[in-house]
Structure formats: structure tokens, C-alpha cells
Scaffold this active site. Structure first.
Site, PDB file in Angstrom:
ATOM      1  N   LYS A   8       6.649  -2.186   0.182  1.00 15.80           N
ATOM      2  CA  LYS A   8       6.994  -1.279   1.269  1.00 15.80           C
ATOM      3  C   LYS A   8       8.483  -0.876   1.288  1.00 15.80           C
ATOM      4  O   LYS A   8       8.886  -0.074   0.454  1.00 15.80           O
ATOM      5  CB  LYS A   8       6.494  -1.864   2.596  1.00 15.80           C
ATOM      6  CG  LYS A   8       4.950  -1.981   2.515  1.00 15.80           C
ATOM      7  CD  LYS A   8       4.196  -2.188   3.784  1.00 15.80           C
ATOM      8  CE  LYS A   8       2.697  -2.026   3.472  1.00 15.80           C
ATOM      9  NZ  LYS A   8       1.848  -3.109   3.860  1.00 15.80           N
TER      10      LYS A   8
ATOM     11  N   ASP B  10       4.706 -13.861   2.364  1.00 19.67           N
ATOM     12  CA  ASP B  10       4.400 -12.472   2.052  1.00 19.67           C
ATOM     13  C   ASP B  10       5.258 -11.619   2.988  1.00 19.67           C
ATOM     14  O   ASP B  10       4.907 -11.413   4.147  1.00 19.67           O
ATOM     15  CB  ASP B  10       2.906 -12.204   2.254  1.00 19.67           C
ATOM     16  CG  ASP B  10       2.560 -10.740   1.990  1.00 19.67           C
ATOM     17  OD1 ASP B  10       3.487  -9.929   1.782  1.00 19.67           O
ATOM     18  OD2 ASP B  10       1.362 -10.412   2.014  1.00 19.67           O
TER      19      ASP B  10
ATOM     20  N   TYR C 244      -3.310 -10.195   5.714  1.00 19.52           N
ATOM     21  CA  TYR C 244      -3.685  -9.352   4.573  1.00 19.52           C
ATOM     22  C   TYR C 244      -2.607  -9.464   3.513  1.00 19.52           C
ATOM     23  O   TYR C 244      -1.410  -9.403   3.820  1.00 19.52           O
ATOM     24  CB  TYR C 244      -3.813  -7.895   5.029  1.00 19.52           C
ATOM     25  CG  TYR C 244      -4.153  -6.907   3.922  1.00 19.52           C
ATOM     26  CD1 TYR C 244      -5.406  -6.928   3.302  1.00 19.52           C
ATOM     27  CD2 TYR C 244      -3.233  -5.951   3.507  1.00 19.52           C
ATOM     28  CE1 TYR C 244      -5.716  -6.012   2.305  1.00 19.52           C
ATOM     29  CE2 TYR C 244      -3.540  -5.036   2.514  1.00 19.52           C
ATOM     30  CZ  TYR C 244      -4.789  -5.069   1.912  1.00 19.52           C
ATOM     31  OH  TYR C 244      -5.100  -4.165   0.926  1.00 19.52           O
TER      32      TYR C 244
HETATM   33  C1  LIG Z   1       0.748  -3.654   2.786  1.00 26.14           C
HETATM   34  C2  LIG Z   1       0.695  -5.121   2.546  1.00 26.14           C
HETATM   35  C3  LIG Z   1       0.328  -5.650   1.301  1.00 26.14           C
HETATM   36  C4  LIG Z   1      -0.199  -4.791   0.185  1.00 26.14           C
HETATM   37  O1  LIG Z   1       0.709  -3.861  -0.266  1.00 26.14           O
HETATM   38  P1  LIG Z   1       0.194  -2.535  -1.012  1.00 26.14           P
HETATM   39  O2  LIG Z   1       1.445  -1.877  -1.464  1.00 26.14           O
HETATM   40  O3  LIG Z   1      -0.600  -1.772  -0.005  1.00 26.14           O
HETATM   41  O4  LIG Z   1      -0.656  -2.992  -2.154  1.00 26.14           O
HETATM   42  C5  LIG Z   1       0.443  -7.000   1.115  1.00 26.14           C
HETATM   43  N1  LIG Z   1       0.882  -7.805   2.105  1.00 26.14           N
HETATM   44  C6  LIG Z   1       1.220  -7.347   3.311  1.00 26.14           C
HETATM   45  C7  LIG Z   1       1.736  -8.279   4.347  1.00 26.14           C
HETATM   46  C8  LIG Z   1       1.119  -5.981   3.574  1.00 26.14           C
HETATM   47  O5  LIG Z   1       1.399  -5.524   4.800  1.00 26.14           O
END
Ligand SMILES: *Cc1c(COP(=O)(O)O)cnc(C)c1O
Length: 430
Positions: free
Chosen positions: A267, A239, A144
Site C-alpha cells: 500500500k 502485517d 486479512y
Molecule cells: C491489502 C492488504 C493485504 C494484501 O495486499 P494486496 O496488495 O491487496 O495484495 C495484506 N495485508 C493487509 C493487512 C492488507 O490490508
């Protein structure tokens, strides 16, 4: 468990907010029941509006590496708020956070701050396309990267939990630019480079998959992605929205010794406030406006409160030995719970990379999405509720990571293991 206030709020919420929640996985659809409405958090604990107390392993889905309401973060935020909350002009704090990120991540020479992980990944993809002049992007099923159109193709996390592999509203023409490969399967990636020579702008990957539940990278997988992108003039995007400052201060790229071209973050770097970031090699980042032709902007980007929480959090995380003791603590948890599974003779498999973990209800190793999907989500749901009733708050979905924070104690961990023993004992008799 008394949930009267949560139930009242949830039915009210459903009148005014789609599904009663502002992010789907909060809705408890995957596990059934009413989500507790949280009133406050302190350290490793949260309390709901009915006064129930929980040991929290969701930690706001990853940002709260220090736990809830860490005194240094709260104090820094109080002071920052008194000086004004947003200016839409440069501030010193932005430079400080950017410098800390560049110093922590070997691959990042400069970094642009945004307001969410979604924005960070969406911008990282645009940058990869701008830099290479190519359009196709390879992602992995079950990973994701936020909810931007082209990335919502076979996405993990909420999309997987809710059985929406590709969102409605994403035009086929967008989805066609996204090539979906299998995590930990390098051959599935190489095939695309053969099929679309000169068309692949880059690969985006969670270096430790967290959004199908935790699945560590197989030996050689990340190295293979580095090699295949280099050979084909494509960009490698890590990511690290979850893994950045989580699996090591310098993220997964430090832990595994791989240098990506672009990194997306979120995060933890916001310490519980909305922040994201994308950064990389100078030559690539020079594509970004105002230096270059790739446009990306944000009214609240580099917001003073958000960067204050981020800076304070990262400073706390620099304390010597911190990641080692987090690792030890998380291992105490997963070893303990694995023992409980074994004694209860429940088929289970626990994956952990440093302080992120997932327990799957399936026998045998979980090394790929196909094995993740064999996990018994119904059994997870029953386990989840049995734990919730015993004051332990895990993610309300099988396909998510749990997190141990610096605020968790050995006592928290041992109480969790006892709760698991009781919960699995009860489930065994169902
Ligand atoms: C949470 C997450 C996102 C998206 O971040 P948001 O702040 O919720 O938009 C993207 N990549 C990874 C790996 C994530 O865990």
C-alpha cells in the site's frame, strides 16, 4: 444521482471480467447497486464517468496517504517513465526505497521488494517456516493477509464481506497448517502453543486490525504475542501492509513499541503503484535466495515506476508535524460523526487509530470480531448509499477501514459531517 455511464460500463464489464471487477469488494455486492466507475482523482476528490464528485475516504484502500495525483508523485513518475519502465536488473531507486524502509522500521535490517501485499505476506510466511523449520502458522479470524492459499482461512475484508470464510480451492491439507485464533484474545493463542509444541513457525497479525473494520489492539495484546513467540521459538510477523507509514511513519511497531521479527508492507510504500515488501532481522533475511535456501522472485519486483512513487510518497510523509495534523484531522471527522450518531440516536461505535477509522452500526464498544459481527450491515449499506448520494465515498462494506489523507481539508471533513447529519436524519425516518 446520474449513473448512466457507470451502469453501461458495469454491464459491459460483467461480460468480460468475473463480476465486472478485478477485486471482489469493488463490486458493491455488500451494499447493492452499481459501483461508480472512476474517471479521475485529484487531492481528496474523485470524479466518476458521469461527472459525480466525491470526497474519497477509500483512498485506493489505503495506499494514497497523500491523496490522488499528488503533484510531486506525478512529476517523479513522468520523469521515471521517460527513462524506461522495467529492466529486470538492479536500479538505484530500489536501494533508496529499501534504505528508507529500513531506516523507518526499527525491526527491519534488510528488505525484499515485491509487487503486492499478498506476495509480501505469502513470502513472510514462507520465510518464517524456512527460518524455524516448522510448518504451522497462527492467524486471527477477521484479519486479512492477502489471498495466498494458507492465509485465506477465516480471512477478513472481501472474504468476510462476501461471506466466504475460507475460499473454495484451498486444499484441506493447506488449511490445516493455519491455526485460527481470536484477535485480542491471548489465551486463544497460548492454547495452540500447548496443543502443538514445537510445530508453530510463527504468528501473523495486523497490529491494528483493519480488515474487519478498524479494531485497535487491546492493552497488552501485542506485547503478549511478542512474549509467547519468544518463549516458544516462533516468529512474530507484523502485517503492516495498511499500518506501515499510516499510523506513524515507523508503523504500528513504532506506535506501540513492539519489535516483530518479520514485517510485511504494501500500500503506502508504493504510493498508488503496485509494491509490497517483507523485511526483518538480518539473520532471518539471510534465509532468502540468493543468500539462503528460501526461494522467492519476481519479474517486476522493485519496478522503477513503483519505487519512484514510493520514494516520493515517503519523502513527503517525512515533513515535520505531518502525522500530528493527520491525526487531528481524522479526529475532527470521527468526533463529528460520533456526535451525529448520538444526536440521531442511532446506535453506533466509531473506532479510530490515527488516520484509519471505521464506524460500526452497533451500540457498545467494538473490541473483537464477535462485536464487529453484531454490526448491522444492512443499515451500513443504507448509510453508505445516503452518503454516496451526498458526495462522500466510503468503503462499500461495513468490514473495511476508511482513510484520511494529507489532501483532506477541514472543509472536506465538515462537509462530510453535514452529509452524515442529513443521511442519518433521512435513515431515521425510513
Ligand atoms: C491489502 C492488504 C493485504 C494484501 O495486499 P494486496 O496488495 O491487496 O495484495 C495484506 N495485508 C493487509 C493487512 C492488507 O490490508
Amino acid at each position: 444521482m446520474n449513473q448512466a455511464n457507470s451502469e453501461r460500463l458495469f454491464s459491459l464489464a460483467q461480460q468480460y471480467i468475473p463480476g465486472g471487477v478485478n477485486s471482489p469488494v469493488r463490486s458493491f455486492r455488500a451494499v447493492q447497486g452499481t459501483p461508480p466507475f472512476i474517471a479521475r482523482g485529484q487531492g481528496s476528490r474523485v470524479w466518476d464517468v458521469d461527472g459525480n464528485e466525491y470526497i474519497d475516504y477509500v483512498c485506493s484502500w489505503g495506499p494514497l496517504a497523500l491523496g490522488h495525483a499528488h503533484p510531486a508523485v506525478v512529476e517523479a513518475l513522468r520523469e521515471a517513465a521517460g527513462n524506461g519502465t522495467s529492466f529486470g536488473a538492479p536500479t538505484e531507486g530500489e536501494v533508496e526505497l529499501a534504505q528508507m524502509i529500513c531506516e523507518a522500521l526499527p525491526s527491519v535490517d534488510s528488505v525484499r521488494l515485491v509487487s503486492s501485499g499478498t506476495e509480501a505476506c505469502m513470502s513472510a510466511i514462507r520465510l518464517a517456516r524456512a527460518y524455524t523449520g516448522r510448518s504451522k502458522v497462527i492467524k486471527f479470524a477477521g484479519c486479512y493477509h492477502g489471498h495466498a492459499d494458507g492465509l485465506l482461512v477465516r480471512a477478513g475484508s472481501g472474504a468476510m464481506t462476501h461471506g466466504i470464510p475460507t475460499s473454495a480451492g484451498v486444499p484441506d491439507s493447506y488449511a490445516q497448517e493455519t491455526l485460527v485464533a481470536d484477535y485480542n484474545d491471548l489465551a486463544s493463542v497460548e492454547r495452540y502453543f500447548e496443543e502443538y509444541p514445537g510445530d508453530v513457525a510463527g504468528i501473523i497479525v495486523e497490529p491494528v486490525a483493519g480488515n474487519m473494520g478498524v479494531v485497535p489492539p487491546a492493552e497488552g495484546f501485542l506485547q503478549g504475542l511478542r512474549r509467547v513467540t519468544q518463549e516458544n521459538g516462533a516468529v512474530l510477523i507484523f502485517d503492516e501492509v495498511i499500518t506501515g507509514f499510516r499510523v506513524a511513519y515507523g508503523g504500528a511497531q513504532t506506535l506501540y513499541g513492539i519489535t516483530p521479527d518479520i514485517t510485511s508492507l504494501g500500500k503506502i510504500i508504493g504510493g498508488g503503484l503496485p509494491v509490497g515488501a517483507y523485511g526483518g532481522r538480518r539473520e532471518i533475511m539471510e534465509q532468502v535466495a540468493p543468500l539462503g535456501p528460501m526461494y522467492q522472485a519476481g519479474t517486476l519486483s522493485g519496478n522503477p515506476l513503483a519505487v519512484t512513487a514510493g520514494i516520493t510518497t515517503l519523502k513527503e510523509l517525512q515533513k515535520p508535524g505531518l502525522y500530528e495534523s493527520l491525526d487531528t484531522l481524522a479526529q475532527r471527522l470521527t468526533d463529528g460523526v460520533a456526535g451525529v450518531f448520538q444526536r440521531a440516536e442511532v446506535p453506533g461505535s466509531i473506532n479510530r487509530v490515527r488516520s484509519m477509522f471505521t464506524g460500526f452500526f452497533t451500540g457498545g464498544p467494538v473490541e473483537a470480531l464477535a462485536q464487529v459481527e453484531q454490526s448491522d450491515a444492512g443499515q451500513y449499506g443504507r448509510y453508505f448509499h445516503a452518503m454516496l448520494e451526498r458526495g462522500v465515498y466510503f468503503a462499500p462494506s461495513q468490514f473495511e477501514a476508511g482513510f484520511v489523507s494529507t489532501a483532506h481539508t477541514e472543509e472536506d471533513i465538515d462537509r462530510t459531517i453535514e452529509a452524515a447529519e442529513a443521511a442519518l436524519g433521512e435513515l431515521g425516518s425510513i
